[in-house]
Design a protein around this motif. Structure first.
Motif, PDB file in Angstrom:
ATOM      1  N   ARG A  16       0.549  -1.005  -0.016  1.00 40.77           N
ATOM      2  CA  ARG A  16      -0.083   0.021   0.106  1.00 40.77           C
ATOM      3  C   ARG A  16       1.017   1.544   0.064  1.00 40.77           C
ATOM      4  NH1 ARG A  16      -2.851  -0.394   5.542  1.00 40.77           N
ATOM      5  NH2 ARG A  16      -3.049  -2.873   5.229  1.00 40.77           N
ATOM      6  N   TYR A  17       1.956   0.907   0.247  1.00 43.32           N
ATOM      7  CA  TYR A  17       2.919   2.602   0.495  1.00 43.32           C
ATOM      8  C   TYR A  17       3.756   2.549  -0.706  1.00 43.32           C
ATOM      9  CZ  TYR A  17       2.350   2.347   5.408  1.00 43.32           C
ATOM     10  OH  TYR A  17       0.950   1.588   6.740  1.00 43.32           O
ATOM     11  N   ALA A  35       0.805   6.157  -4.118  1.00 43.35           N
ATOM     12  CA  ALA A  35       2.094   7.182  -2.958  1.00 43.35           C
ATOM     13  C   ALA A  35       2.557   7.984  -3.049  1.00 43.35           C
ATOM     14  CB  ALA A  35       1.969   5.492  -1.897  1.00 43.35           C
TER      15      ALA A  35
END
Length: 602
Positions: free
Chosen positions: A233-234, A239
């Protein structure tokens, strides 16, 4: 004679022949550099839309950031070398934004590559072990209510009979829930709320304690996969793009402040002469942080990664060349000042830009064009051989036409790999390097589901009329004892008259229904026969892991196919053929894309 060409600052005079030759040659290179960079970037973006090119795996967004940075740095280097006296404020902005963005984008691409490569490599390792990599998800759903058993398949079941669920049930693909308002709902106690009236699949592989691992090494492998899965997710494009935009904003503010406080870089009066001193120290500090601390660590991490697209090699070249050119520029401009007065050290910035443009965009673009051409030639050949009345672009048509296609030898070789567990693991390793481990993991789980289903169909208790009197944990215990070895179906119930020492090897090209028909010709199995209860946990887990668009391991499927499957799930049509379309699509993608690269590499 030569002294007449040199001014007081040690550089060539603007009226001298060497100055004019240098300016003419380098400005011409600048024009060619601009055309080259823009043309390659546009072609790269256009080709990345081709699903067979493999360029999407390079993260087009991050490559674009790196390309912009290289354009700034390269342009500043050529202009500074050809015309030493040009607006210092513009040089400052190009160098500050370009240098910081270049090293940050290289680091962002490396971090993303490390995480994604590890996710696929670990997924492949778990799937290659003697247990199912996603078995933990299914095992968290072991408490199957005995009321399910009254709705399962029975011998000689006709097409008109009801499915495994009563009306009101169904699997919600978005919420990962198996609604049981019918069978399970009737067995729940009074006052049980709607949330507890569903079997909810947890988010991507929760809970180590529920995994039945074979050793401590297996548990560590699983936990490592969980860690990298959380990191995904990062390292998404969004991101990391925000991370790079933060660098641009920070360096823009820094450059503006420098324009205000330092006369050497002021706009009014316009400064045309500046040295690599105070104004460039902040960006040198940022670059030094990446070069000394961040990039060496990423270099070591990337060194052991493998990918079929050359991303690792591209990143290694970017890190090494970027570091060397930065060091050479600083040394040239500070320690070799007399030489820099005639030939600027910023020229190394352009060398860095042209090398990285070539390795990060031009070479991958050329490789992608070649690969897409090979894939399309195969697909068009298969379409041309499609029988009348069959859609040649469908997965089933392509597979059905393989025997008569011109590339029958390669298709036979691919099918041979699928049927050979030893070579299939090598192919899975290569698929992981293509970032396609979810496809081979799906095939492994499909084979495991096939084994589980055939064994369940052969169980005497499955067909009992008094099935609701069985122990609710019976099916779960039977499922836990299934060996998920790829391609081998060992029937556990040796007492069954048709199961004496029967060992059936069927490759993934053979569907579950055809396998079950071959094993149990006495049963009336058809396209509408639902899965037995013992297979339901794995079935739901596979939908959640491989079909649900919110899953990190979702297989890339056409939207029309997902819609059709969603409709079948909504109608509780969990038949033995529900995965066939997905399986054919996955095999087709593996053959045309991954196997094409695999055969070329061999």
């Amino acid at each position: 004679m030569t002294s007449s060409y040199i001014g007081e600052d040690g550089g060539w005079l603007p009226s001298s022949v060497p100055y004019k030759v240098r300016a003419g040659v380098l400005l011409t290179l600048l024009g060619l550099h601009i055309i080259y960079a823009i043309a390659i970037l546009v072609l790269f973006i256009m080709k990345a839309k081709d699903r067979h090119s493999g360029l999407a795996q390079r993260s087009v967004a991050l490559v674009m950031f790196q390309t912009v940075a290289l354009f700034f740095v390269g342009s500043a280097g050529l202009i500074s070398t050809s015309i030493p006296r040009w607006p210092c404020f513009l040089r400052l902005w190009l160098i500050n934004v370009g240098d910081a963005l270049l090293f940050a984008s290289i680091a962002a691409r490396a971090i993303q590559h490390i995480v994604i490569s590890n996710v696929h490599a670990l997924t492949n390792k778990i799937a290659s072990n003697n247990y199912s990599g996603f078995k933990g998800m299914a095992q968290q759903q072991q408490n199957i209510n005995s009321a399910y058993l009254t709705h399962t398949t029975r011998p000689m079941r006709s097409a008109s009979q009801s499915s495994i669920f009563s009306s009101g049930g169904g699997f919600d693909l978005e919420t990962n829930r198996l609604h049981t308002s019918g069978a399970l709902g009737r067995s729940t106690t009074a006052g049980r709320n709607e949330k507890k009236n569903t079997l909810e699949l947890p988010n991507s592989m929760q809970g180590d304690n529920d995994m039945h691992m074979q050793s401590g090494a297996d548990i560590r492998l699983y936990r490592k996969l969980k860690r990298y899965t959380r990191l995904q997710r990062y390292v998404t494009d969004k991101a990391l793009s925000l991370f790079l935009l933060g660098h641009i904003v920070a360096m823009a503010i820094l450059s503006l402040v420098t324009n205000i406080v330092d006369d050497q870089f002021s706009l009014r009066p316009l400064s045309l002469s500046c040295t690599m001193m105070w104004g460039f120290l902040p960006v040198v500090g940022v670059d030094g942080f990446y070069v000394v601390f961040v990039l060496p660590i990423l270099l070591i991490k990337c060194w052991s990664q493998k990918d079929a697209f050359g991303i690792r090699n591209d990143l290694l070249i970017s890190i090494i060349v970027g570091t060397i050119c930065l060091i050479m520029t600083i040394v040239w401009e500070t320690a070799l000042y007399e030489v820099a007065a005639q030939w600027s050290g910023w020229f190394f910035s352009w060398i860095c830009a042209i090398i990285l443009h070539t390795t990060s965009l031009a070479l991958p673009l050329w490789s992608a064009i070649r690969h897409s051409r090979d894939v399309l030639n195969r697909m068009h050949g298969a379409d041309a051989l499609a029988p009348a009345g069959m859609n040649g672009s469908s997965m089933a048509a392509v597979i059905a036409n393989a025997a008569g296609a011109a590339d029958i030898g390669r298709r036979a070789e691919f099918n041979g790999i699928l049927g050979d567990p030893y070579e299939y693991r090598f192919f899975c390793d290569f698929a992981a390097s293509c970032f396609c481990s979810e496809m081979t993991a799906f095939i492994d789980e499909y084979q495991s589901l096939k084994s589980l289903t055939v064994i369940a169909l052969g169980s005497e208790d499955i067909w009992r009329e008094d099935a609701d009197q069985l122990d609710p944990g019976y099916m779960s215990r039977m499922a836990n004892n299934i060996d998920s070895g790829m391609g081998f179906l060992a029937l556990a119930n040796r007492d069954h008259p048709n199961a004496k020492a029967l060992r059936l090897q069927t490759p993934p090209t053979v569907c579950i229904l055809d396998t079950a028909r071959a094993v149990y010709p006495q049963y009336d199995l058809s396209e509408i026969t639902p899965f037995p209860v013992a297979s339901m946990d794995k079935l739901v887990a596979m939908f959640s892991v491989f079909v649900n668009s919110n899953s990190y391991t979702a297989v890339s499927l056409p939207s029309a196919m997902v819609l059709r499957i969603r409709e079948r799930l909504g109608r509780s049509q969990l038949t033995l053929t529900i995965f066939d379309e997905i399986k054919d699509e996955v095999l087709n993608m593996l053959y045309f894309d991954v196997f094409t690269r695999y055969a070329r590499k061999k």
